[in-house]
Design a protein around this motif. Structure first.
Motif, PDB file in Angstrom:
ATOM      1  N   GLN A  40       0.831  -1.210   0.000  1.00 19.76           N
ATOM      2  CA  GLN A  40       0.000   0.000   0.000  1.00 19.76           C
ATOM      3  C   GLN A  40       0.864   1.258   0.000  1.00 19.76           C
ATOM      4  OE1 GLN A  40      -2.624  -1.656   3.337  1.00 19.76           O
ATOM      5  NE2 GLN A  40      -4.139  -0.546   2.119  1.00 19.76           N
ATOM      6  N   LYS A  42       1.104   3.560  -2.056  1.00 17.61           N
ATOM      7  CA  LYS A  42       0.430   4.762  -2.542  1.00 17.61           C
ATOM      8  C   LYS A  42      -0.305   5.510  -1.438  1.00 17.61           C
ATOM      9  CE  LYS A  42      -0.374   2.983  -7.232  1.00 17.61           C
ATOM     10  NZ  LYS A  42      -1.421   2.623  -8.242  1.00 17.61           N
ATOM     11  N   THR A  43      -0.710   4.803  -0.396  1.00 18.63           N
ATOM     12  CA  THR A  43      -1.584   5.433   0.608  1.00 18.63           C
ATOM     13  C   THR A  43      -1.061   5.363   2.033  1.00 18.63           C
ATOM     14  OG1 THR A  43      -2.842   3.364   0.866  1.00 18.63           O
ATOM     15  CG2 THR A  43      -3.641   4.958  -0.773  1.00 18.63           C
ATOM     16  N   GLU A  46       0.466   8.650   4.040  1.00 20.34           N
ATOM     17  CA  GLU A  46      -0.519   9.629   4.495  1.00 20.34           C
ATOM     18  C   GLU A  46      -1.351   9.068   5.635  1.00 20.34           C
ATOM     19  OE1 GLU A  46      -3.601  12.825   2.428  1.00 20.34           O
ATOM     20  OE2 GLU A  46      -2.908  11.084   1.303  1.00 20.34           O
ATOM     21  N   CYS A  47      -1.665   7.772   5.562  1.00 22.89           N
ATOM     22  CA  CYS A  47      -2.452   7.138   6.628  1.00 22.89           C
ATOM     23  C   CYS A  47      -1.698   7.164   7.950  1.00 22.89           C
ATOM     24  CB  CYS A  47      -2.788   5.700   6.228  1.00 22.89           C
ATOM     25  SG  CYS A  47      -3.550   4.725   7.557  1.00 22.89           S
ATOM     26  N   ASP A 120      -5.587   2.590   3.749  1.00 21.56           N
ATOM     27  CA  ASP A 120      -6.043   3.599   2.785  1.00 21.56           C
ATOM     28  C   ASP A 120      -6.930   4.643   3.444  1.00 21.56           C
ATOM     29  OD1 ASP A 120      -8.214   1.989   3.293  1.00 21.56           O
ATOM     30  OD2 ASP A 120      -8.456   1.282   1.235  1.00 21.56           O
ATOM     31  N   ILE A 122      -7.591   8.035   6.058  1.00 22.26           N
ATOM     32  CA  ILE A 122      -6.995   9.279   6.516  1.00 22.26           C
ATOM     33  C   ILE A 122      -7.829   9.796   7.679  1.00 22.26           C
ATOM     34  CG2 ILE A 122      -6.313  11.624   5.904  1.00 22.26           C
ATOM     35  CD1 ILE A 122      -6.204  10.719   2.989  1.00 22.26           C
ATOM     36  N   ARG A 241     -10.169   6.044   0.443  1.00 18.34           N
ATOM     37  CA  ARG A 241     -10.268   5.755  -0.987  1.00 18.34           C
ATOM     38  C   ARG A 241     -10.003   4.263  -1.165  1.00 18.34           C
ATOM     39  NH1 ARG A 241      -6.833   8.004  -6.241  1.00 18.34           N
ATOM     40  NH2 ARG A 241      -8.437   7.438  -7.782  1.00 18.34           N
ATOM     41  N   SER A 244      -9.168   2.558  -6.947  1.00 19.85           N
ATOM     42  CA  SER A 244      -8.942   3.696  -7.824  1.00 19.85           C
ATOM     43  C   SER A 244      -9.209   3.406  -9.291  1.00 19.85           C
ATOM     44  CB  SER A 244      -7.494   4.186  -7.667  1.00 19.85           C
ATOM     45  OG  SER A 244      -6.574   3.152  -8.001  1.00 19.85           O
TER      46      SER A 244
END
Length: 378
Positions: A40, A42-43, A46-47, A120, A122, A241, A244
């Protein structure tokens, strides 16, 4: 269709929301945040950053990595000293990867409250404080949040809202919060805050080790044991999210459609497909036929009944789309969305019934899984 619209109004309208204000209680329990991740990159950055930034004062963050190969581990190492990183190790027989990761995190957790969340997601800075306060005020044993859906592509905006809408209708919507209705239950694995004693009482993730839709199963176990479940929307608190692209959406929901059927899965999955066709496809077929014969019969019964049924379906989706910031124009494509979802359901049912399994993040579920039980590697 009129009765379905009434059921929709009773179960989905005025869905309870997480209170905005978080009353700071004097007794702050340690919360163990358990985050299972696998590929993961990509996410996950930020998580984890949002979890580290939570203003709740007494927390620990346990991240269990399922042997990621896409750079996820490198991202997680940036948070050394702020999180406890655990490597998953071999997957034991009959365990779904996420459930095994959650179980390992639980074994290392010291908190009286356990928060399971996804890579994924936030989280707003005050999200945990508000949720803990809500759990204490309502005396709930499990609080699960319905987040704001982060939808960016055409297929996300077309498919995700109707699928969310269908799931909530199938499980009874806000009736999941009614303690006198034990058969209506749902958990959202993106955010599940348990009292530890309640989690232990239902057997935790070990009790649902082979369930792909483990959140749904845990919610049902909570209600079956007479414990209190509360599900609320939290659009200003949590964002997720899920998928995608169309292939991700297809594979993601395919693994769930058949697996949530429980006992007699083939019959129940087929039954749901019949319901989907009857209530969500047939009305548009009737409407289309009515429009087709307008040149010869302008005022025909098919046109009127089809319009009546389609109106209620479109109205429900338009209300949902507006509430989550999606253009109502996507609601007009509801027939296409339903046909795609039925295709997902048929694919899932065939794979489940024939034992072909469901591929997800480099693993295949629904087939025998070999492996040895090993302790987590810190």
């Amino acid at each position: 269709m009129f009765l379905l619209a009434g059921y929709e109004y009773l179960t989905l309208m005025h869905f309870p929301a997480l209170p905005v204000d978080a009353t700071h209680t004097s007794n702050r329990c340690l919360v163990s945040i358990i985050l299972p991740v696998r590929d993961q990159a990509k996410t996950v950055g930020e998580c984890v950053a949002s979890l580290v930034g939570l203003d709740y004062p007494v927390k620990e963050i346990i991240v269990v990595d399922g042997n990621s190969t896409d750079g996820t581990q490198d991202i997680l190492r940036r948070f050394n000293g702020k999180i406890k990183l655990v490597k998953e190790g071999p997957l034991p027989q009959d365990w779904v990867g996420k459930n095994w990761a959650c179980h390992l995190g639980y074994q290392l957790a010291a908190g009286d409250l356990l928060l399971f969340t996804d890579g994924d997601s936030i989280h707003s800075q005050d999200s945990l404080a508000k949720t803990v306060n809500y759990l204490e005020v309502t005396k709930a044993d499990l609080v699960t949040l319905a987040p704001a859906a982060i939808l960016r592509t055409f297929w996300e905006k077309l498919l995700q809202p109707p699928i969310f809408w269908l799931i909530m209708m199938f499980v009874g919507g806000k009736w999941v919060n009614d303690d006198s209705r034990p058969r209506w239950a749902l958990g959202n694995g993106q955010y599940m805050l348990f009292r530890r004693e309640a989690y232990d009482k239902v057997g935790g993730h070990s009790a649902v080790r082979d369930r792909i839709a483990e959140d749904y199963s845990l919610g049902r176990l909570i209600k079956a044991k007479g414990l209190r479940l509360r599900m609320v929307t939290a659009s200003d608190t949590l964002g997720v999210r899920m998928y995608s692209s169309l292939p991700e959406i297809w594979r993601g929901w395919r693994k769930n459609f058949y697996s949530v059927s429980g006992n007699h899965p083939l019959f129940r999955a087929t039954y749901r497909l019949v319901l989907l066709f009857t209530f969500l496809v047939l009305p548009f077929v009737v409407l289309g036929y009515g429009v087709y014969i307008v040149p010869t019969t302008p005022l025909n019964v098919y046109l009127f009944t089809g319009t009546f049924m389609a109106f209620f379906l479109w109205l429900g989706i338009i209300i949902l789309d507006r509430s989550i910031g999606v253009s109502p124009l996507y609601a007009l494509l509801l027939p296409l969305a339903v046909l795609v979802y039925i295709g997902i359901g048929i694919d899932s049912t065939i794979r489940g019934a024939l034992g072909m399994g469901f591929s997800w993040k480099g693993r295949v579920y629904g087939k025998p899984i070999t492996g040895q039980f090993e302790a987590p590697v810190p």
